[in-house]
Write an enzyme that holds these catalytic residues in place. Structure first.
Site, short mmCIF file in Angstrom:
data_model
loop_
_atom_site.label_atom_id
_atom_site.label_comp_id
_atom_site.label_asym_id
_atom_site.label_seq_id
_atom_site.Cartn_x
_atom_site.Cartn_y
_atom_site.Cartn_z
N ASN A 166 -7.22 1.58 -1.60
CA ASN A 166 -5.97 1.73 -0.86
C ASN A 166 -5.70 0.40 -0.15
OD1 ASN A 166 -3.90 2.38 0.88
ND2 ASN A 166 -5.14 3.76 2.18
N HIS B 272 -1.80 10.30 4.39
CA HIS B 272 -2.86 9.44 4.95
C HIS B 272 -2.78 9.52 6.47
CE1 HIS B 272 -5.13 5.89 6.09
NE2 HIS B 272 -5.69 5.96 4.89
N SER C 273 -14.64 3.54 5.66
CA SER C 273 -15.64 2.46 5.64
C SER C 273 -16.61 2.55 4.45
CB SER C 273 -16.40 2.40 6.97
OG SER C 273 -15.49 2.15 8.03
N GLU D 61 -2.87 7.38 8.65
CA GLU D 61 -1.97 6.39 9.27
C GLU D 61 -0.52 6.86 9.20
OE1 GLU D 61 -3.57 3.10 7.05
OE2 GLU D 61 -5.41 3.27 8.22
N GLY E 202 -11.51 2.18 8.79
CA GLY E 202 -11.28 0.82 9.27
C GLY E 202 -12.14 0.45 10.47
N LYS F 251 -3.18 -0.41 1.57
CA LYS F 251 -2.37 -0.29 2.81
C LYS F 251 -1.27 -1.36 2.79
CE LYS F 251 -6.34 1.74 4.98
NZ LYS F 251 -7.02 2.11 6.20
P1 PGA Z 1 -11.41 1.90 5.08
O1 PGA Z 1 -10.05 2.75 4.85
O2 PGA Z 1 -12.18 1.96 3.80
O3 PGA Z 1 -10.93 0.49 5.40
O4 PGA Z 1 -12.13 2.54 6.21
C1 PGA Z 1 -10.07 3.95 4.13
C2 PGA Z 1 -8.68 4.53 4.06
O5 PGA Z 1 -7.94 4.46 5.05
O6 PGA Z 1 -8.29 5.11 3.02
#
Ligand code: PGA
Length: 255
Positions: free
Chosen positions: A11, A102, A220, A104, A180, A13
């Site tokens: 992803n 998601h 992560s 976010e 994140g 983003k």
């Molecule tokens: P990350 O994000 O691997 O950077 O923690 C995962 C996601 O938001 O899908």
């Protein structure tokens, strides 16, 4: 019972201009061909990119099995929704999948479970594979209400969807506290939650659907921890943010 496939999706983003995306895709194609023998045939992989890069991703699609995913769609087919994109629009430039709900988007765009349910139905109608994200906050993890939170997100997000469609959906369990932050859930914590998610799907539909549906863990995930996560019975793959941003790191997730 047939074994479930593995599914790894990056992803991006809000990262990468088309020029940066092209650079990634050129290196990735090179690395993919170099490592072809190590990539499991039974694995689905893909990238969820900013919509402006979908066409480019389609042009550089390295395997017909590769998912070309948008990061959101509007639940309506068309209309006065400034800034939004419809399912048909992302499909027209190559998308075959879409991330929905998601955290976010839930947080910064105030998307509700009802919105997410609407978007999943629209995606299914358009024949886009929906990847529905769910997950609890740190507070909900700490006060031990995470099960209730996941259960509500599943019931509402997947409401009134026919059983034959439910199996087309991928559920991504992404605890918000692990996204994140560099702080991944332990493989056991992720397994516990994904097993719980599968149980909720069985309650909502039946055991057969629950056995078939693909459940990813996200938060992560990186080359160093993916192997252990993928050994867990109820975890069928990963949704990966930061570690999908370089071709070198992304390929390591697949081999
Ligand atoms: P990350 O994000 O691997 O950077 O923690 C995962 C996601 O938001 O899908």
């Amino acid at each position: 019972m047939t074994e479930r496939k593995k599914i790894i999706v990056g992803n991006w983003k809000m990262y990468k201009t088309p020029a940066e995306a092209q650079q990634f895709l050129t290196s990735f194609a090179h690395l993919f061909n170099q490592n072809k023998n190590q990539i499991n045939d039974n694995m689905i992989f893909g990238l969820a990119v900013p919509a402006i890069n979908l066409e480019l991703l389609k042009k550089n699609q390295i395997s017909p099995k590769m998912l070309i995913a948008a990061q959101d769609i509007n639940q309506h087919l068309e209309g006065a929704y400034t800034g939004d994109l419809s399912a048909n629009m992302v499909k027209a430039v190559g998308a075959n999948a879409v991330i929905i709900g998601h955290s976010e988007r839930r947080e910064f765009h105030h998307e509700t479970d009802a919105d997410i349910n609407g978007k999943i139905k629209t995606a299914l109608q358009a024949n886009l594979k929906p990847i529905m994200c769910i997950g609890e906050t740190l507070k909900e993890r700490k006060n031990n209400t995470w099960k209730a939170v996941l259960s509500k997100q599943i019931k509402a997000g997947l409401a009134k969807i026919a059983k034959q469609d439910l199996v087309k959906i991928v559920i991504a369990y992404e605890p918000i506290w692990a996204i994140g932050t560099g702080l991944s859930a332990s493989a056991d914590q992720a397994q516990e939650a994904c097993a719980y998610v599968r149980k909720q799907v069985a309650t909502l539909a039946n055991n057969e659907v629950a056995e078939q549906i693909l459940i990813q863990y996200g938060g992560s995930v990186k080359p160093e921890n993916i192997e252990e996560i993928l050994t867990k019975t109820d975890i069928d793959g990963a949704l990966v943010g930061s570690a999908s941003l370089t071709a070198e790191s992304f390929i390591k997730l697949l081999i």
